[in-house]
Design an enzyme around this catalytic site. Sequence first.
Site, PDB file in Angstrom:
ATOM      1  N   LEU A  84      -2.207   1.855  -3.122  1.00 19.02           N
ATOM      2  CA  LEU A  84      -0.951   2.455  -3.563  1.00 19.02           C
ATOM      3  C   LEU A  84       0.128   1.401  -3.685  1.00 19.02           C
ATOM      4  O   LEU A  84       0.290   0.592  -2.778  1.00 19.02           O
ATOM      5  CB  LEU A  84      -0.494   3.460  -2.508  1.00 19.02           C
ATOM      6  CG  LEU A  84      -0.817   4.928  -2.693  1.00 19.02           C
ATOM      7  CD1 LEU A  84      -0.357   5.703  -1.464  1.00 19.02           C
ATOM      8  CD2 LEU A  84      -0.153   5.482  -3.929  1.00 19.02           C
ATOM      9  N   GLU A 114       4.055  14.225  -1.453  1.00 20.86           N
ATOM     10  CA  GLU A 114       3.561  14.568  -0.116  1.00 20.86           C
ATOM     11  C   GLU A 114       3.937  13.467   0.860  1.00 20.86           C
ATOM     12  O   GLU A 114       4.145  12.321   0.447  1.00 20.86           O
ATOM     13  CB  GLU A 114       2.042  14.791  -0.120  1.00 20.86           C
ATOM     14  CG  GLU A 114       1.231  13.593  -0.494  1.00 20.86           C
ATOM     15  CD  GLU A 114      -0.120  13.963  -1.114  1.00 20.86           C
ATOM     16  OE1 GLU A 114      -1.105  13.915  -0.391  1.00 20.86           O
ATOM     17  OE2 GLU A 114      -0.171  14.287  -2.324  1.00 20.86           O
ATOM     18  N   LYS A 116       3.634  10.524   3.449  1.00 14.71           N
ATOM     19  CA  LYS A 116       2.612   9.488   3.566  1.00 14.71           C
ATOM     20  C   LYS A 116       2.297   9.286   5.033  1.00 14.71           C
ATOM     21  O   LYS A 116       3.083   8.730   5.799  1.00 14.71           O
ATOM     22  CB  LYS A 116       3.089   8.180   2.942  1.00 14.71           C
ATOM     23  CG  LYS A 116       2.030   7.095   3.020  1.00 14.71           C
ATOM     24  CD  LYS A 116       2.387   5.877   2.204  1.00 14.71           C
ATOM     25  CE  LYS A 116       1.260   4.865   2.191  1.00 14.71           C
ATOM     26  NZ  LYS A 116       1.012   4.268   3.509  1.00 14.71           N
ATOM     27  N   LYS A 315       8.629   4.155   0.483  1.00 15.19           N
ATOM     28  CA  LYS A 315       8.535   3.973   1.928  1.00 15.19           C
ATOM     29  C   LYS A 315       9.848   4.234   2.650  1.00 15.19           C
ATOM     30  O   LYS A 315      10.924   4.166   2.056  1.00 15.19           O
ATOM     31  CB  LYS A 315       8.110   2.529   2.216  1.00 15.19           C
ATOM     32  CG  LYS A 315       6.710   2.202   1.700  1.00 15.19           C
ATOM     33  CD  LYS A 315       5.726   2.205   2.825  1.00 15.19           C
ATOM     34  CE  LYS A 315       4.892   0.944   2.767  1.00 15.19           C
ATOM     35  NZ  LYS A 315       4.159   0.610   3.920  1.00 15.19           N
ATOM     36  N   CYS A 413      27.698  -0.873  41.823  1.00 20.89           N
ATOM     37  CA  CYS A 413      28.495  -0.663  43.040  1.00 20.89           C
ATOM     38  C   CYS A 413      28.070  -1.551  44.208  1.00 20.89           C
ATOM     39  O   CYS A 413      28.722  -1.549  45.244  1.00 20.89           O
ATOM     40  CB  CYS A 413      28.437   0.802  43.458  1.00 20.89           C
ATOM     41  SG  CYS A 413      26.872   1.282  44.189  1.00 20.89           S
TER      42      CYS A 413
HETATM   43  O1  D41 Z   1      -0.852  10.165   3.265  1.00 24.31           O
HETATM   44  C1  D41 Z   1      -1.323   9.121   2.815  1.00 24.31           C
HETATM   45  N1  D41 Z   1      -1.434   8.069   3.590  1.00 24.31           N
HETATM   46  C2  D41 Z   1      -1.780   9.016   1.383  1.00 24.31           C
HETATM   47  C3  D41 Z   1      -2.489   7.899   0.980  1.00 24.31           C
HETATM   48  C4  D41 Z   1      -1.488  10.018   0.448  1.00 24.31           C
HETATM   49  N2  D41 Z   1      -0.793  11.139   0.828  1.00 24.31           N
HETATM   50  N3  D41 Z   1      -1.886   9.896  -0.830  1.00 24.31           N
HETATM   51  C5  D41 Z   1      -2.580   8.793  -1.243  1.00 24.31           C
HETATM   52  N4  D41 Z   1      -2.956   8.714  -2.542  1.00 24.31           N
HETATM   53  C6  D41 Z   1      -3.619   7.648  -2.982  1.00 24.31           C
HETATM   54  C7  D41 Z   1      -4.022   7.578  -4.419  1.00 24.31           C
HETATM   55  C8  D41 Z   1      -2.847   7.943  -5.289  1.00 24.31           C
HETATM   56  C9  D41 Z   1      -4.473   6.210  -4.759  1.00 24.31           C
HETATM   57  C10 D41 Z   1      -5.118   8.551  -4.650  1.00 24.31           C
HETATM   58  C11 D41 Z   1      -2.912   7.759  -0.329  1.00 24.31           C
HETATM   59  C12 D41 Z   1      -3.656   6.670  -0.864  1.00 24.31           C
HETATM   60  N5  D41 Z   1      -3.981   6.635  -2.155  1.00 24.31           N
HETATM   61  C13 D41 Z   1      -4.094   5.535  -0.061  1.00 24.31           C
HETATM   62  N6  D41 Z   1      -4.231   5.485   1.250  1.00 24.31           N
HETATM   63  C14 D41 Z   1      -4.658   4.273   1.595  1.00 24.31           C
HETATM   64  C15 D41 Z   1      -4.806   3.532   0.488  1.00 24.31           C
HETATM   65  C16 D41 Z   1      -4.455   4.321  -0.562  1.00 24.31           C
END
Ligand code: D41
Length: 675
Positions: A84, A114, A116, A315, A413
Amino acid sequence: MNRDSAKIRIDDLRHQIDKHNHSYYVLDEPVIPDPEYDRLLRELSELEELYPEFVSDNSPTKNVGAEPLSSFEKIEHIVPMLSLGNALDEDEMRAFDKRIKDKLSIENVIYSAETKLDGLAVNIFYENGILKHAATRGDGQTGEDITRNIKTIKSIKPLLKGKNIPERIEVRGEVFMTHADFRKLNQQQEKNNQKQFANPRNAAAGSLRQLDSRITANRPLSFFAYGIGDYEGALDFHSHTQVLEMLKEWGMPVSPESRKINGLDEAISFHRQISERRMTLAYDIDGVVFKVDDIEQQKILGFVSRAPRWAIAYKFPALEEMTQVLDIEVQVGRTGAITPVARLASVKVGGVTVMNATLHNLDEIRRKDVRKNDWVYIRRAGDVIPEVVSVIMDKRDENKVVVFQMPTQCPVCGSDIEKQDNEAVYRCSGGIYCSAQSIQAIIHFASRKAMNIDGLGDKLIEQLKQEGFITTIADLYSLKEKREDLIKLARMGEKSVDNLLAAIEASKETTLARFIYALGIREVGEATARSLAQHFRVFQNIRVANTDELESIQDIGPVVAKNIHTFFQQEHNEEIIERLISPEHGGIHWEETLQVEQSSELTGKTFVLTGTLISFGRDEAKEKLQMLGAKVTNSVSKNTDYVVYGDSPGSKFDKAKKLGITLLSEKAFLELLNT
Ligand code: D41
């Protein structure tokens, strides 16, 4: 930077990043925090962009992740698990949105957003709805076979349920650990003398990558699915939102914090909302993932170097950062608890500047081995008080670090700092004197079951202290001299001042039990205060009682006895008590029903009673002796003067005989009392 120095820097960065990848992915023990790692990786990508001649397939920019551990079988993902891209601020998020709009020639993008999760990505392969195998993400192409471990996770079902189950499907998701489970696991680890995990992510990683799945089965892991890889079967979906719906229908857990988002502005505001709620979630998240919702649009966008162009992780500021401990000092809490605090070189953690972090207590400092001048990880999690997670031993300079010593005197004190054997905390014994504790002490003193000063509430006490009217409880009784100044105080009318002064005046007539309770001696509640008053009758005797005597009272154990003794040993406390009870100053008084007779033959003598007395009960005998100025203790020692024995005496009788202590029958005892 010229070409040569760029090459040197590129090599250096590649070397560093490879090392960190190994620590992070293979050992589950990162040496630097994520943002530091991200900075290194970014610097490397930028240099490689500027000097394409140095681009290499072996560069960590081309290959994020690590080789699978040799001890696990390897599994190739059918469809690679992409990585990502990141956006670290709003500008980068805007740039991402613009790239998509340009590429698709559209005005507005519909996203699926969503949280992360900060965990580990895994791939779970189902055939005809049956869980066949599961693998870590690994390098994105090939992962480690963790099938048996994944099967121990309760929320991951071995069978998919519902309609339209495909013949084959790869489910992608994140394995993580909640804060509560993380704390429980670390407590359990401590009990078993096993290593502590630095954070929930490391705990999840360490638990998932166990060769022995029985260990994993005892680790509380959670899972949310975030997408699918390869599949075969007649699935009908056109958006990422529908993919998540489908997964939910099959019984896969999906993040509850996912939503369809209409355009950039909504995306930014959703990111802000989640950021505000971040600390209240049950698990760590490190951002919000935005995915172009429409699958056709996703296909047009495609991907660049292993990351889809249609998704980004926007992030949050990291919750863990590293910094240096400038000093370790102690703070005194409202209850006297002494808490060591690390003074830090200021650092931004989770968007907030942090200059102090709690070290909880001495045990914790020793366990983590934190020393002045060490480099440490600082973490702000569930609550807002930042804490020191661990020391970065690689960065320790043995010649510069200083081991922490617990001070013996309160920094506020000057009273003695005491520790009870069964407690981890050290405490200031200054109680009513220590200004760190005095607000609490005054609130307690004035409370209904103590001195019962009507109208003297918490707010007013705080105000009086702030304005310099009172520092200790003794000052309450000089307030009448400051009537005029009090009236000038904000929110205090003439009438309320007079009412307050009258209530303080009225409190002077009290009982010994109330007064003892009001002093706020640690662990001396109402019942203990009453026992003390009943037993000693005369306040002076309590002030000079030793721990043996105190322990002889029912319900008073060694800990409370020590608290009482230490309290009256503190000169400061004695000064305050003198002021409270002296007729010229405080004038607090009570009826002392039983006065010690001036002096008798028994004054200062120590008695022990054993066996059943016929003429009076044990308590009554004790009382009589105390009235005559004698002490009654529980156990026989060489300091005992007399042992009085009744019917069926216990081992105290034998011990007294051995030590040659005068033994008195009940009859002899009665005669002695009557002389
Ligand atoms: O919640 C996560 N850590 C998360 C990771 C998420 N909600 N969506 C993700 N979607 C992707 C793609 C778009 C590439 C299908 C991911 C990750 N990748 C991901 N986690 C670790 C490497 C990539």
